[in-house]
Design an enzyme around this catalytic site. Structure first.
Site, mmCIF file in Angstrom:
data_model
loop_
_atom_site.group_PDB
_atom_site.id
_atom_site.type_symbol
_atom_site.label_atom_id
_atom_site.label_comp_id
_atom_site.label_asym_id
_atom_site.label_seq_id
_atom_site.Cartn_x
_atom_site.Cartn_y
_atom_site.Cartn_z
ATOM 1 N N HIS A 82 4.786 -12.054 14.811
ATOM 2 C CA HIS A 82 6.189 -12.319 15.131
ATOM 3 C C HIS A 82 6.412 -12.254 16.629
ATOM 4 O O HIS A 82 6.981 -11.309 17.138
ATOM 5 C CB HIS A 82 7.083 -11.304 14.413
ATOM 6 C CG HIS A 82 6.902 -11.336 12.939
ATOM 7 N ND1 HIS A 82 7.368 -12.358 12.159
ATOM 8 C CD2 HIS A 82 6.269 -10.493 12.101
ATOM 9 C CE1 HIS A 82 7.053 -12.132 10.902
ATOM 10 N NE2 HIS A 82 6.375 -11.010 10.838
ATOM 11 N N THR A 109 2.149 -2.565 1.476
ATOM 12 C CA THR A 109 1.313 -1.722 2.355
ATOM 13 C C THR A 109 2.047 -1.123 3.555
ATOM 14 O O THR A 109 1.576 -0.161 4.141
ATOM 15 C CB THR A 109 0.115 -2.530 2.892
ATOM 16 O OG1 THR A 109 0.618 -3.703 3.512
ATOM 17 C CG2 THR A 109 -0.868 -2.877 1.816
ATOM 18 N N GLU A 133 4.177 -10.535 1.720
ATOM 19 C CA GLU A 133 3.123 -9.749 1.047
ATOM 20 C C GLU A 133 3.526 -9.464 -0.400
ATOM 21 O O GLU A 133 2.714 -9.582 -1.327
ATOM 22 C CB GLU A 133 2.897 -8.433 1.800
ATOM 23 C CG GLU A 133 1.799 -7.588 1.164
ATOM 24 C CD GLU A 133 1.703 -6.188 1.749
ATOM 25 O OE1 GLU A 133 1.872 -6.033 2.972
ATOM 26 O OE2 GLU A 133 1.460 -5.250 0.971
ATOM 27 N N HIS A 149 -0.750 -11.085 5.436
ATOM 28 C CA HIS A 149 0.082 -10.711 4.289
ATOM 29 C C HIS A 149 -0.489 -11.197 2.961
ATOM 30 O O HIS A 149 -0.117 -10.706 1.908
ATOM 31 C CB HIS A 149 1.468 -11.357 4.412
ATOM 32 C CG HIS A 149 2.263 -10.880 5.574
ATOM 33 N ND1 HIS A 149 2.375 -9.562 5.895
ATOM 34 C CD2 HIS A 149 3.020 -11.554 6.485
ATOM 35 C CE1 HIS A 149 3.165 -9.440 6.955
ATOM 36 N NE2 HIS A 149 3.554 -10.633 7.343
HETATM 37 S S1 SF4 Z 1 -0.556 -2.975 8.153
HETATM 38 FE FE1 SF4 Z 1 -2.432 -2.365 7.121
HETATM 39 S S2 SF4 Z 1 -2.471 -3.559 5.261
HETATM 40 FE FE2 SF4 Z 1 -0.958 -4.527 6.573
HETATM 41 S S3 SF4 Z 1 -2.114 -6.072 7.662
HETATM 42 FE FE3 SF4 Z 1 -2.172 -4.267 8.944
HETATM 43 S S4 SF4 Z 1 -4.078 -3.209 8.360
HETATM 44 FE FE4 SF4 Z 1 -3.614 -4.703 6.760
#
Ligand code: SF4
Length: 575
Positions: A40, A160, A124, A72
């Site tokens: 972004h 996540t 996601e 995602h």
């Molecule tokens: S925040 Fe964690 S799960 Fe999400 S893309 Fe980044 S490493 Fe992967």
């Protein structure tokens, strides 16, 4: 005003991997699309567009080429649809997201009801629901549990990047209804650490800045977490959004950033804070700061580092302190740095925008400095060292020019070797600070030159590796095949620690065998190690400050050597 930067600010592993993948695909020369914006940040998206990488639009008529699924992830139907359109699909789903997708799919296939804590419209979550054949239920918190129908063998997991407290509260509420509830804590460790750290920082500072795009869900949640601890928290997308009035009576500021926020945006925010801070600084501090920036941005500090190391190596060999020899090397090195910095300015714009701005503003002055130092350096090389050194100086300049203008000269294939820039820089630094100045000693007694040259090499390689690590993001975006892009920064940092350790062992060995002139070098090794640890533990703010400190650690050599000579009163310094 004290500034505290979160250690886990900026790109996470998943975003970084997806970006690397996209850039690698772009090297194949096809039109590349990403399924949604890869990060972004409008500036990065514009840069990617310039490389033929665009965001796939829903109404794109007959797209051709490759589409990369971002970190995602996406639903299986999306993959099928894209392939049907004739696009080659490359999966850039973050490995951690992929694990959650498998978990959802497995449990749905076993006939269980899956409840996902997340934002229903987040890509996601849409992907996770798709992997669960559209059957999972999505809720945004404990308050939405009543909306759920009666569940069969429910399992509970989260997007996540969800907020941990919300996850725990929702789980608790669900467990009351379903005591046998099976829960998977799928919040990514990077998210957990980022949020925990944001909380801790927010508790300790007067004001928190959360840097990241407004479209970024994880940045929004980071702001919520920070606000929960400190209401004086703000989200900023760019440095331009920072309002100086926020900082009245503020003594400490914490900075954190979302998983898709590039480093240079964090650096810009840091620079903006420095500007605000400068209003309250004394004239003396401001002048010192400007002076340091000038010597660093122009490359004078780097050449001073080389001068210092060359003096240290001369000291180690018991030579008289003739300043003219290291000065020759330093001048030549300065001219080479200036060429390299101008050619590398695009990636610099992403690594350190303030250095880029400075070089663009004082372009003429710095170029005149570069040409003059080259003319003076080659003249001194011829006058004090000999014809061979003059020829070598010209060859080095040619090599740097060839590398810098490889595209214009059609030499890209020759210079495409990964890490060539880092290794080349290290070699030139090592060569100019040691062997270049000791041709006769090499001819008469090569063995005596082995340890000093090895030391030069360790100093030069650690300096270049560290620089490479700090420039990683800009190099990655510009498609530069530096060592950090090829081998990843963590591994490179480990190598740098190992080589620094080796350097210390050699120096201590020399001191133990009675060479007291190893002390200045040992001190510099310790100072450099401090910079490495500062980077590793995020104790020192990122950006050019760290590179500047690393170069200043070299300058310690000449200062300590001079102090040592003055104290012992045995060797005099002369031109
Ligand atoms: S925040 Fe964690 S799960 Fe999400 S893309 Fe980044 S490493 Fe992967």
């Amino acid at each position: 005003m004290k500034i505290r930067l979160a250690g886990h600010a900026g790109f996470c592993m998943g975003v970084r991997k997806a970006l690397e993948l996209v850039l690698k695909e772009a090297e194949k020369g096809e039109r590349i699309y990403t399924y949604g914006p890869i990060i972004h940040n409008p500036q990065v998206l514009q840069l990617l567009e310039g490389k033929g990488i665009g965001v796939l639009k829903e109404d794109e008529s007959s797209p051709r080429g490759t589409v990369v699924i971002r970190a995602h992830g996406a639903a299986p139907e999306v993959f099928a649809e894209l392939e049907e359109k004739g696009l080659r699909v490359v999966d850039g789903t973050c490995p951690k997201v992929r694990l959650v997708q498998r978990l959802v799919n497995k449990n749905v296939s076993m006939g269980r009801d899956v409840v996902i804590l997340g934002e229903p419209q987040h890509p996601e979550v849409i992907g996770l629901v798709g992997h669960g054949k559209g059957r999972p239920f999505v809720i945004q918190g404990p308050e939405e549990i009543q909306k759920l129908p009666p569940l069969k063998e429910p399992i509970f997991l989260a997007q996540t990047t969800q907020e941990r407290d919300r996850f725990l509260k929702t789980r608790e509420a669900l467990e009351k209804l379903y005591p046998g509830l099976k829960t998977y804590d799928t919040i990514c460790s990077a998210t957990k650490e980022r949020q925990e750290e944001a909380k801790e920082i927010a508790r300790k500072v007067d004001l928190v800045l959360v840097v990241g795009g407004r479209e970024s869900g994880n940045t929004k949640r980071l702001l919520d977490v920070a606000k929960g601890e400190n209401p004086n928290s703000y989200q900023v997308e760019t440095d331009g959004e920072i309002d100086p009035s926020w900082f009245v009576n503020v003594k400490s500021v914490g900075i954190t950033a979302g998983a898709s926020t590039p480093n240079w945006m964090i650096i810009r925010v840091l620079r903006r804070l420095e500007e605000i801070q400068q209003r309250y600084e004394s004239f003396f501090i401001r002048t010192v700061r400007h002076l340091l920036r000038f010597v660093f941005f122009t490359g004078i500090l780097s050449s001073l580092a080389l001068f210092s190391l060359a003096m240290g190596i001369m000291g180690l060999q018991g030579d008289n302190r003739y300043l003219r020899f290291p000065a020759t090397s330093a001048l030549l090195f300065l001219s080479l740095i200036i060429i390299a910095r101008y050619v590398d300015k695009e990636s610099m714009n992403y690594n350190d925008p303030s250095m880029y701005g400075f070089l663009m503003r004082f372009r003429r002055v710095v170029l005149v400095m570069g040409v003059s130092s080259f003319v003076l350096g080659t003249w001194l090389a011829h006058k004090y060292l000999g014809v061979w050194e003059l020829v070598l100086s010209l060859l080095m300049a040619l090599a740097v020019m060839g590398y810098s203008f490889q595209k214009s000269f059609g030499l890209s294939k020759i210079f495409s070797f990964p890490g060539l820039r880092t290794l080349g820089e290290a070699f030139i630094f090592m060569f100019l600070s040691g062997p270049f100045l000791h041709r006769n000693s090499w001819i008469q007694d090569p063995f005596s030159q082995l340890f000093p040259t090895l030391l030069c090499a360790t100093f030069a390689i650690t300096k270049s590796l560290f620089q490479d690590i700090l420039r990683f993001q800009g190099d990655l975006l510009m498609g530069e095949r530096s060592l950090s892009v090829t081998f990843d920064t963590e591994r490179l940092l480990r190598w740098t620690f190992v080589i620094s350790g080796l350097q210390m062992i050699i120096t201590v060995g020399l001191i133990l065998t009675g060479n007291i002139y190893g002390f200045p070098l040992l001190l510099a090794s310790f100072a450099f190690l401090f910079c490495l640890l500062g980077y590793k533990l995020k104790l020192i703010l990122i950006g050019s400050r760290l590179e500047m400190l690393a170069e200043l650690s070299f300058v310690l050599i000449i200062y300590t050597l001079w102090l040592q000579d003055w104290f012992l009163n045995k060797i005099s310094w002369t031109w």
